[in-house]
Motif scaffolding. Structure first.
Motif, PDB file in Angstrom:
ATOM      1  N   ARG A 238       1.872   2.522   0.886  1.00 37.35           N
ATOM      2  CA  ARG A 238       3.087   2.234   1.633  1.00 37.35           C
ATOM      3  C   ARG A 238       3.096   0.823   2.221  1.00 37.35           C
ATOM      4  O   ARG A 238       4.115   0.152   2.240  1.00 37.35           O
ATOM      5  CB  ARG A 238       3.200   3.259   2.768  1.00 37.35           C
ATOM      6  CG  ARG A 238       4.588   3.731   3.031  1.00 37.35           C
ATOM      7  CD  ARG A 238       4.556   4.954   3.911  1.00 37.35           C
ATOM      8  NE  ARG A 238       5.912   5.281   4.282  1.00 37.35           N
ATOM      9  CZ  ARG A 238       6.780   5.852   3.464  1.00 37.35           C
ATOM     10  NH1 ARG A 238       6.420   6.142   2.234  1.00 37.35           N
ATOM     11  NH2 ARG A 238       8.009   6.115   3.876  1.00 37.35           N
ATOM     12  N   ASP A 239       1.935   0.383   2.699  1.00 37.26           N
ATOM     13  CA  ASP A 239       1.914  -0.908   3.381  1.00 37.26           C
ATOM     14  C   ASP A 239       2.203  -2.057   2.430  1.00 37.26           C
ATOM     15  O   ASP A 239       3.000  -2.953   2.744  1.00 37.26           O
ATOM     16  CB  ASP A 239       0.579  -1.114   4.108  1.00 37.26           C
ATOM     17  CG  ASP A 239      -0.638  -0.953   3.212  1.00 37.26           C
ATOM     18  OD1 ASP A 239      -0.480  -0.592   2.018  1.00 37.26           O
ATOM     19  OD2 ASP A 239      -1.767  -1.181   3.701  1.00 37.26           O
ATOM     20  N   SER A 240       1.598  -2.041   1.242  1.00 41.92           N
ATOM     21  CA  SER A 240       1.829  -3.134   0.301  1.00 41.92           C
ATOM     22  C   SER A 240       3.266  -3.126  -0.217  1.00 41.92           C
ATOM     23  O   SER A 240       3.871  -4.187  -0.420  1.00 41.92           O
ATOM     24  CB  SER A 240       0.852  -3.048  -0.873  1.00 41.92           C
ATOM     25  OG  SER A 240       0.923  -1.800  -1.520  1.00 41.92           O
ATOM     26  N   THR A 241       3.845  -1.941  -0.396  1.00 42.08           N
ATOM     27  CA  THR A 241       5.230  -1.845  -0.860  1.00 42.08           C
ATOM     28  C   THR A 241       6.195  -2.375   0.198  1.00 42.08           C
ATOM     29  O   THR A 241       7.109  -3.153  -0.105  1.00 42.08           O
ATOM     30  CB  THR A 241       5.569  -0.382  -1.208  1.00 42.08           C
ATOM     31  OG1 THR A 241       4.646   0.097  -2.200  1.00 42.08           O
ATOM     32  CG2 THR A 241       6.976  -0.262  -1.754  1.00 42.08           C
TER      33      THR A 241
ATOM     34  N   ILE B  51       3.736  -5.609  -6.995  1.00 42.25           N
ATOM     35  CA  ILE B  51       3.879  -4.985  -5.681  1.00 42.25           C
ATOM     36  C   ILE B  51       2.519  -4.611  -5.127  1.00 42.25           C
ATOM     37  O   ILE B  51       2.166  -4.978  -4.023  1.00 42.25           O
ATOM     38  CB  ILE B  51       4.776  -3.732  -5.786  1.00 42.25           C
ATOM     39  CG1 ILE B  51       6.145  -4.107  -6.340  1.00 42.25           C
ATOM     40  CG2 ILE B  51       4.882  -3.021  -4.442  1.00 42.25           C
ATOM     41  CD1 ILE B  51       6.973  -2.933  -6.776  1.00 42.25           C
ATOM     42  N   GLY B  52       1.774  -3.870  -5.854  1.00 38.90           N
ATOM     43  CA  GLY B  52       0.478  -3.259  -5.736  1.00 38.90           C
ATOM     44  C   GLY B  52      -0.320  -3.546  -4.472  1.00 38.90           C
ATOM     45  O   GLY B  52       0.216  -4.019  -3.486  1.00 38.90           O
ATOM     46  N   PRO B  53      -1.604  -3.238  -4.504  1.00 36.44           N
ATOM     47  CA  PRO B  53      -2.366  -2.833  -5.678  1.00 36.44           C
ATOM     48  C   PRO B  53      -2.210  -1.349  -6.004  1.00 36.44           C
ATOM     49  O   PRO B  53      -1.749  -0.567  -5.173  1.00 36.44           O
ATOM     50  CB  PRO B  53      -3.811  -3.128  -5.269  1.00 36.44           C
ATOM     51  CG  PRO B  53      -3.804  -2.904  -3.791  1.00 36.44           C
ATOM     52  CD  PRO B  53      -2.466  -3.407  -3.317  1.00 36.44           C
TER      53      PRO B  53
ATOM     54  N   GLY C   9       1.511   6.656  -0.687  1.00 35.20           N
ATOM     55  CA  GLY C   9       2.848   6.355  -0.203  1.00 35.20           C
ATOM     56  C   GLY C   9       3.932   6.516  -1.243  1.00 35.20           C
ATOM     57  O   GLY C   9       4.988   7.092  -0.976  1.00 35.20           O
ATOM     58  N   TYR C  10       3.685   6.015  -2.463  1.00 33.78           N
ATOM     59  CA  TYR C  10       4.700   6.063  -3.520  1.00 33.78           C
ATOM     60  C   TYR C  10       4.080   6.563  -4.818  1.00 33.78           C
ATOM     61  O   TYR C  10       2.980   6.160  -5.190  1.00 33.78           O
ATOM     62  CB  TYR C  10       5.333   4.675  -3.731  1.00 33.78           C
ATOM     63  CG  TYR C  10       6.193   4.254  -2.578  1.00 33.78           C
ATOM     64  CD1 TYR C  10       7.522   4.665  -2.478  1.00 33.78           C
ATOM     65  CD2 TYR C  10       5.672   3.484  -1.545  1.00 33.78           C
ATOM     66  CE1 TYR C  10       8.303   4.305  -1.394  1.00 33.78           C
ATOM     67  CE2 TYR C  10       6.452   3.124  -0.451  1.00 33.78           C
ATOM     68  CZ  TYR C  10       7.757   3.531  -0.382  1.00 33.78           C
ATOM     69  OH  TYR C  10       8.534   3.183   0.696  1.00 33.78           O
TER      70      TYR C  10
END
Length: 379
Positions: free
Chosen positions: A355-358, A160-162, A204-205
């Protein structure tokens, strides 16, 4: 949508109205022109706009609007012709939601936490998408069978990352240490909070992985911040308004780091929907505002605090070795009960993913798997 939505132009063609059986939606001609989905307006590969929207004439109008099945053909006063799907037009309309769309609210009555399996999400795109969709919808997911090695969660993060690196490094320990640089590293209980509101951007997470948890106590607590915000709005609209308006600062410092951010405890998006919550008693600092304004703020904050610490909204669980919580740090408030090491060691590891990469991974997987399913049906 009705079988035959009605279309009409008004304001000399500068407004297009679309009526369904539920309501009427109005679109500005300039908005329709700059959002035209054709290849002369949007690059087919990137979806990025090819025209300079700021150069469009402010008196631009729609000269004609014709319904063709589930599409509408528009001709503009600059000579441009394009074709919108009615579904896309309706999907773009502002909705009067109270929270950002696609979320499911919950409280202490949640019977079963959303679950995922580490190996399945690592190996199978459908399982990974199911995990990410649940995380997006509910705000957290409990992942089982995570390797109990120090960086055991890294392989799934890489899907998912980085991994977000901070002044604490990448994946960091959460355990009691001498001369703790943060109260997380003590045995004390932690009030419901969101992590790191002093950073920009806020992580974000949160990924919280349990290696061992034999200490007495230390149960985790989770609260749906969206549910708490809406409960406050219903019970005390004045308190809700106050917490969306006043933005305290949040501070963190140690020997090598000084961080400061600000923002309201309840943040609304441009449509007035609850989009983010913040709460960090340990790091919050409020400016010396006029006394009457501070009185309102303190009363509102106390009302919100009583909600996020209430039995009504609080979910309790104790992580076992090999379990991991992934939590939406814009939505969830998390905490823990105090613990004693007389019963054994409590060692968790924690990392952040932005948040954006997820969101990107979830949306790309959704698109890819949907396309694959359509291919299988047509084969």
């Amino acid at each position: 949508m009705t079988a035959s939505p009605m279309l009409w132009l008004s304001s000399a063609g500068q407004r297009l109205s679309l009526a369904t059986n539920h309501q009427t939606h109005e679109f500005a001609a300039l908005w329709l022109r700059e959002r035209a989905p054709d290849a002369d307006t949007l690059d087919p590969r990137t979806g990025q706009r090819l025209i300079e929207a700021a150069e469009l004439p402010l008196d631009l109008a729609v000269e004609s609007a014709e319904r063709a099945g589930d599409h509408v053909k528009l001709r503009f006063s600059d000579g441009h012709v394009t074709d919108f799907s009615l579904q896309d037009l309706l999907a773009a309309c502002h909705r009067a939601d109270t929270i950002v769309p696609g979320r499911t609210l919950w409280d202490s009555r949640l019977e079963e936490p959303p679950r995922a399996n580490f190996a399945a999400a690592l190996q199978d795109d459908a399982a990974l998408l199911a995990m990410l969709e649940e995380l997006h919808r509910t705000g957290f997911v409990l992942v089982s069978d995570v390797p109990t090695q120090e960086d055991g969660m890294q392989a799934l993060i890489d899907r998912i990352g980085p991994l977000r690196h901070t002044n604490w490094g990448g994946i960091a320990d959460v355990k009691s240490v001498a001369n703790a640089y943060d109260l997380t590293m003590t045995q004390r209980g932690l009030e419901p909070h969101t992590d790191n509101p002093y950073r920009d951007p806020i992580p974000g997470y949160i990924w919280l992985h349990c290696l061992t948890n034999a200490a007495d106590g230390g149960d985790n607590t989770l609260v749906d911040g969206y549910q708490a915000a809406l409960a406050l709005k219903q019970r005390s609209p004045e308190a809700f308004e106050c917490l969306t308006r006043i933005a305290p600062s949040f501070l963190y410092h140690d020997d090598t780091t000084r961080l400061e951010g600000e923002g309201p405890l309840i943040e609304l998006d441009s449509h007035g929907r609850v989009a983010r919550v913040r709460f960090s008693n340990r790091t919050e600092r409020v400016d010396a505002l006029p006394a009457d304004e501070l009185e309102h703020y303190y009363a509102a904050r106390q009302a919100f605090y009583r909600l996020i610490t209430s039995d009504e909204l609080t979910l309790h669980l104790k992580l076992e070795p090999g379990q991991m919580l992934i939590m939406d740090n814009y939505r969830l408030l998390h905490g823990r009960r105090a613990y004693q090491l007389s019963g054994g060691i409590r060692h968790l590891r924690q990392g952040y993913v932005d948040r954006d990469s997820t969101a990107s991974r979830r949306l790309v997987l959704r698109q890819q798997l949907s396309a694959h399913q359509r291919q299988e049906v047509s084969a």
